[in-house]
Design an enzyme around this catalytic site. Structure first.
Site, mmCIF file in Angstrom:
data_model
loop_
_atom_site.group_PDB
_atom_site.id
_atom_site.type_symbol
_atom_site.label_atom_id
_atom_site.label_comp_id
_atom_site.label_asym_id
_atom_site.label_seq_id
_atom_site.Cartn_x
_atom_site.Cartn_y
_atom_site.Cartn_z
ATOM 1 N N GLY A 65 80.678 32.981 -34.155
ATOM 2 C CA GLY A 65 81.724 32.065 -34.056
ATOM 3 C C GLY A 65 82.471 33.052 -33.202
ATOM 4 O O GLY A 65 83.120 33.586 -33.509
ATOM 5 N N LYS A 102 95.937 42.988 -37.454
ATOM 6 C CA LYS A 102 96.456 43.277 -36.461
ATOM 7 C C LYS A 102 97.332 44.436 -36.464
ATOM 8 O O LYS A 102 97.080 45.771 -35.480
ATOM 9 C CB LYS A 102 98.619 42.915 -36.727
ATOM 10 N N HIS A 129 116.056 39.269 -15.589
ATOM 11 C CA HIS A 129 115.523 39.446 -15.141
ATOM 12 C C HIS A 129 115.391 41.091 -14.790
ATOM 13 O O HIS A 129 116.674 41.545 -15.059
ATOM 14 C CB HIS A 129 115.554 38.896 -13.030
ATOM 15 N N ALA A 146 99.182 30.831 -41.495
ATOM 16 C CA ALA A 146 99.723 32.024 -42.231
ATOM 17 C C ALA A 146 101.011 30.529 -42.160
ATOM 18 O O ALA A 146 102.087 30.562 -43.190
ATOM 19 C CB ALA A 146 99.963 32.855 -42.037
ATOM 20 N N VAL A 172 72.208 29.767 -34.449
ATOM 21 C CA VAL A 172 71.427 31.179 -34.995
ATOM 22 C C VAL A 172 70.356 30.558 -36.064
ATOM 23 O O VAL A 172 71.295 29.241 -36.549
ATOM 24 C CB VAL A 172 73.043 31.959 -35.195
ATOM 25 N N ARG A 187 86.739 28.628 -41.975
ATOM 26 C CA ARG A 187 86.808 29.214 -43.245
ATOM 27 C C ARG A 187 86.927 28.064 -44.325
ATOM 28 O O ARG A 187 86.942 26.747 -43.062
ATOM 29 C CB ARG A 187 88.451 29.996 -44.094
ATOM 30 N N GLU A 225 77.641 31.972 -29.887
ATOM 31 C CA GLU A 225 78.837 30.699 -30.539
ATOM 32 C C GLU A 225 77.653 29.637 -30.018
ATOM 33 O O GLU A 225 77.534 29.385 -29.358
ATOM 34 C CB GLU A 225 79.725 30.987 -29.640
ATOM 35 N N ALA A 260 81.940 35.047 -38.916
ATOM 36 C CA ALA A 260 83.584 34.290 -39.019
ATOM 37 C C ALA A 260 82.638 32.851 -37.726
ATOM 38 O O ALA A 260 83.577 32.359 -36.857
ATOM 39 C CB ALA A 260 83.988 35.213 -37.430
ATOM 40 N N VAL A 261 82.233 31.792 -38.895
ATOM 41 C CA VAL A 261 82.431 30.621 -38.760
ATOM 42 C C VAL A 261 83.417 29.266 -39.101
ATOM 43 O O VAL A 261 83.460 28.287 -38.989
ATOM 44 C CB VAL A 261 80.767 29.915 -38.751
HETATM 45 P P1 NAD Z 1 87.210 29.663 -36.068
HETATM 46 O O1 NAD Z 1 87.354 28.217 -36.625
HETATM 47 O O2 NAD Z 1 88.543 29.679 -35.356
HETATM 48 O O3 NAD Z 1 86.169 29.992 -35.683
HETATM 49 C C1 NAD Z 1 84.760 29.180 -35.872
HETATM 50 C C2 NAD Z 1 83.570 29.292 -34.904
HETATM 51 O O4 NAD Z 1 82.572 29.534 -34.693
HETATM 52 C C3 NAD Z 1 84.075 27.860 -33.651
HETATM 53 O O5 NAD Z 1 84.118 28.568 -32.512
HETATM 54 C C4 NAD Z 1 82.661 27.304 -34.375
HETATM 55 O O6 NAD Z 1 82.021 26.902 -33.396
HETATM 56 C C5 NAD Z 1 81.688 28.448 -34.836
HETATM 57 N N1 NAD Z 1 80.416 28.324 -35.314
HETATM 58 C C6 NAD Z 1 80.678 27.400 -36.519
HETATM 59 N N2 NAD Z 1 79.353 27.465 -36.979
HETATM 60 C C7 NAD Z 1 78.225 27.883 -36.630
HETATM 61 C C8 NAD Z 1 77.483 28.855 -36.302
HETATM 62 N N3 NAD Z 1 76.091 28.592 -37.416
HETATM 63 N N4 NAD Z 1 77.126 29.700 -35.062
HETATM 64 C C9 NAD Z 1 77.616 30.082 -34.391
HETATM 65 N N5 NAD Z 1 78.332 29.918 -33.946
HETATM 66 C C10 NAD Z 1 79.634 28.517 -35.346
HETATM 67 O O7 NAD Z 1 86.863 30.222 -37.830
HETATM 68 P P2 NAD Z 1 87.249 32.152 -37.952
HETATM 69 O O8 NAD Z 1 88.007 32.765 -36.474
HETATM 70 O O9 NAD Z 1 86.288 31.995 -38.857
HETATM 71 O O10 NAD Z 1 89.162 31.412 -38.009
HETATM 72 C C11 NAD Z 1 89.141 30.877 -39.334
HETATM 73 C C12 NAD Z 1 90.355 30.839 -39.690
HETATM 74 O O11 NAD Z 1 91.237 31.404 -40.029
HETATM 75 C C13 NAD Z 1 90.611 29.239 -39.219
HETATM 76 O O12 NAD Z 1 90.741 28.304 -39.484
HETATM 77 C C14 NAD Z 1 92.020 30.585 -38.065
HETATM 78 O O13 NAD Z 1 93.365 29.401 -36.918
HETATM 79 C C15 NAD Z 1 92.487 31.263 -38.826
HETATM 80 N N6 NAD Z 1 92.926 32.509 -38.595
HETATM 81 C C16 NAD Z 1 93.491 33.087 -37.523
HETATM 82 C C17 NAD Z 1 94.595 33.792 -37.107
HETATM 83 C C18 NAD Z 1 95.442 34.041 -35.923
HETATM 84 O O14 NAD Z 1 95.555 32.407 -35.845
HETATM 85 N N7 NAD Z 1 95.566 34.207 -34.569
HETATM 86 C C19 NAD Z 1 93.564 34.704 -37.077
HETATM 87 C C20 NAD Z 1 92.806 34.661 -38.069
HETATM 88 C C21 NAD Z 1 92.201 33.287 -38.632
#
Ligand code: NAD
Length: 474
Positions: free
Chosen positions: A188, A58, A451, A327, A245, A279, A211, A276-277
Site C-alpha cells: 500500500g 510524527k 520576505h 483526525a 500481492v 482502515r 501498490e 497499510a492498505v
Molecule cells: P490509504 O487509503 O491512504 O492507502 C492504502 C493504499 O493501499 C491505497 O493506495 C490502495 O490502493 C492500496 N492497496 C489497497 N489494497 C491493496 C493491496 N491488496 N495490495 C496493494 N496495495 C493495496 O490507507 P492507509 O495508508 O492504510 O491509511 C489509512 C487511513 O488513515 C487513511 O484514510 C488515511 O487518510 C489515514 N491516515 C492519515 C494520515 C495523515 O493525515 N497524514 C496519516 C496516516 C493515516
C-alpha cells in the site's frame, strides 16, 4: 440505578474526546468511554491518533529526518560528524514519552472540564443505554440523553498476510521495531505506507512499496504526485505500481511476498512487512441489536450531514462515518455535534478539509483537483510556483516542490490549492482560510507575504493564476 448523563461519548480519539470536552464546556453532564490499552498495559486516552497514529508517527518522522539530514544533507552546509549512528531504542523511547505526555494530557483535560471517563468496551443498547464492560470484566450501565458514537477505525488485514506483530505488522507494529530492518516491505503506497516507509528508509532500510493501483497517489493533484514520486525515488524508496500481492509467507526470519504486475509474477524477500492498505470503521461490537442505527456496506455508521444517525439522540463522528479518515475532520464533527446537542449551530465545511502527508517533501492540499473540476465541467485557471525560485527554500536547501492554485475561470474564486514542498503542512492553512472566506486568487495575490518566507510560494502562485508572477516567466 444507572449513572445518568446528558451526553455519553463512545471513544476517546480526536473525534470523541474533543466532542466530550466541547459538550462539557457547554454545560452538559458528559461521560466518555474508551477501551484502548496503551503500551504500558494501562488505559490510554486519545485513540489511534495519539497512541499509534498521528503523534507517534510524527515523532519518528522527526527523529529519522534529523538522522537523514546528519547523514545526507548537512555536508552541503559544511557540517560533518564522525560516525553518525541511530539508537532505535532511544528513538522509540522518545516517541513513547511523547505519546504518554499527550494521552495523560487528555486525562487532565477531562478532569479540568469535568468529563467523567469510563475505561472499558462500550456498547449502545436500545433506549440510549450504554453498557460498559470494564477491563476487570465488570459491567456497568450508563443512561444518556445523547450518545455520540466515535469508535474510530482499525487496520484492514489482508487474508493472506495476517498480522503476527513480529514479521507482518500494521502501523502500530511499524512504530515499534527494535532495530532498523535491513529490508522492509510495504503493501500500500497510501499515507501510512509512505510516511512509515520514509521513516525506516531514512534510517537505512531498503524499502519496497507494493501498490495495487497503477497510479501513484490517485487522490492527489497529478503534478504533486509526479513531483513527490520523483523525490521518493531519489530517496531510494522502491515503489512498484500496479503490483497485486497474492501471498506473504514467513519463512525462517523473513517474509516472502509474491506479487504480480505487468511484467508477470515476482517475489521479494523482506525482514519486516508493513500492511497499510487502508482502515475500516471499528463498529463491530459497538451496537446491540435493536438500536435502529444503520451501517453501510463498508460497516460505517450511516449519518446525515449533521452526523445524526436518524435515531433520536444518537450521533456518530470521525472515522466510523463517511468522509476522509482524518483526525481534524473527526474533531470538527465532534465539536459540531456537541454544539447541535446544546442547541447551537454546529457545522463542518467538508469542502475545505486540508489533507497532509508528512513525507519529505511534505504534501498538502485542500479543495478540488484539476481532474475533479474537469469531470464537473467547472471552468478554471491555474497558477503554480516552484520552491526552487523561493529564496528561503534555497537558503534552507529544500527546493523540491511547488504550490498550485486553481481558481474559477470567471469568478476567480479559489477552488483548490495543491502543494508539495517544505513545510506545506503549515502553508496549507492560509489556503484553507482563504477558501473558507470564499476568497479569490486575487485576494491572496494582494496580501503582503513576509520576505523571505516559504509563504511567498503561495503568493507567487496566486499571482501566476493571473499570469503575473514576478519571479518566473508566465
Ligand atoms: P490509504 O487509503 O491512504 O492507502 C492504502 C493504499 O493501499 C491505497 O493506495 C490502495 O490502493 C492500496 N492497496 C489497497 N489494497 C491493496 C493491496 N491488496 N495490495 C496493494 N496495495 C493495496 O490507507 P492507509 O495508508 O492504510 O491509511 C489509512 C487511513 O488513515 C487513511 O484514510 C488515511 O487518510 C489515514 N491516515 C492519515 C494520515 C495523515 O493525515 N497524514 C496519516 C496516516 C493515516
Amino acid at each position: 440505578m444507572a449513572d445518568q448523563f446528558d451526553v455519553v461519548v463512545i471513544g476517546a480519539g480526536p473525534a470523541g474526546y474533543v466532542a466530550a470536552i466541547r459538550a462539557a464546556q457547554l454545560g452538559l453532564k458528559t461521560a466518555c468511554v474508551d477501551a484502548f490499552i496503551g503500551k504500558e498495559g494501562k488505559p490510554a486516552l486519545g485513540g489511534t491518533c495519539l497512541n499509534v497514529g498521528c503523534i507517534p508517527s510524527k515523532a519518528l518522522l522527526d527523529s529519522s529526518r534529523q538522522f537523514f539530514n546528519l547523514t545526507h544533507s548537512f555536508k552541503d552546509h559544511g557540517i560533518s560528524a564522525a560516525n553518525p549512528a541511530i539508537d532505535v531504542k532511544t528513538m522509540v523511547g522518545r516517541k513513547d514519552k511523547i505519546v504518554k505526555q499527550f494521552t495523560g494530557g487528555i486525562a487532565m483535560l477531562f478532569k479540568g472540564s469535568k468529563v467523567t471517563p469510563y475505561f472499558g468496551k462500550a456498547m449502545l443498547k436500545p433506549g440510549r443505554t450504554v453498557s460498559v464492560k470494564g477491563h476487570d470484566g465488570a459491567s456497568v450501565d450508563i443512561a444518556a440523553t445523547n450518545v455520540i458514537l466515535a469508535p474510530g477505525s482499525t487496520s484492514i488485514e489482508l487474508p493472506f498476510a495476517k498480522f503476527d506483530g513480529k514479521f507482518i505488522v500494521d502501523n502500530a507494529g511499524a512504530l515499534d521495531f527494535d532495530a532498523v530492518p535491513k529490508r522492509l516491505g510495504v503493501i500500500g503506497a497510501g499515507v501510512i505506507g509512505l510516511e512509515l516507509g520514509s521513516v525506516w528508509r531514512r534510517l537505512g532500510a531498503e524499502v519496497t512499496i507494493l501498490e495495487a493501483l497503477p497510479d501513484f497517489l490517485g487522490t492527489a493533484d497529478r503534478d504533486v504526485a509526479k513531483i513527490a514520486a520523483r523525490e521518493f525515488v531519489k530517496q531510494g524508496l522502491d515503489i512498484k505500481l500496479g503490483a497485486k500481492v497474492s501471498a506473504a509467507k514467513v519463512v525462517g526470519n523473513a517474509v516472502e511476498v509474491t506479487y504480480a504486475d505487468t511484467k508477470g509474477e515476482a517475489k521479494i524477500v523482506v525482514d519486516k512487512l508493513l500492511v497499510a492498505v487502508g482502515r475500516r470503521a471499528a463498529t463491530q461490537g459497538v451496537l446491540a441489536d435493536g438500536t435502529g442505527v444503520k451501517l453501510d456496506e463498508r460497516g460505517r455508521i450511516v449519518v446525515d450531514e449533521h452526523c445524526w444517525t436518524g435515531v433520536e439522540g444518537v450521533w456518530a463522528v470521525g472515522d466510523c462515518v463517511r468522509g476522509p479518515m482524518l483526525a481534524h475532520k473527526g474533531s470538527e464533527e465532534g465539536v459540531a455535534v456537541a454544539e447541535l446537542i446544546a442547541g447551537k449551530a454546529g457545522h463542518v465545511n467538508y469542502d475545505t478539509i486540508p489533507w497532509v502527508i508528512y513525507t519529505e517533501p511534505e504534501i498538502a492540499w485542500a479543495g478540488k483537483t484539476e481532474e475533479e473540476l474537469k469531470k464537473d465541467n467547472v471552468p478554471y485557471k491555474s497558477g503554480s510556483f516552484p520552491f526552487a525560485a523561493i529564496g528561503r527554500a534555497v537558503a534552507m536547501n529544500e527546493t523540491a516542490g511547488q504550490v498550485k492554485i486553481l481558481a474559477h475561470a470567471e469568478t476567480d474564486r479559489i477552488l483548490g490549492v495543491h502543494m508539495v514542498g517544505p513545510s506545506v503542512s503549515e502553508l496549507i492553512a492560509e489556503a484553507v482560510v482563504a477558501m473558507e472566506f470564499h476568497g479569490a486568487a486575487e485576494d491572496l495575490a494582494r496580501i503582503v507575504h513576509a520576505h523571505p518566507t516559504l509563504s511567498e510560494a503561495v503568493h507567487e502562485a496566486a499571482l501566476a493564476v493571473d499570469k503575473r508572477a514576478i519571479h518566473k516567466a508566465n
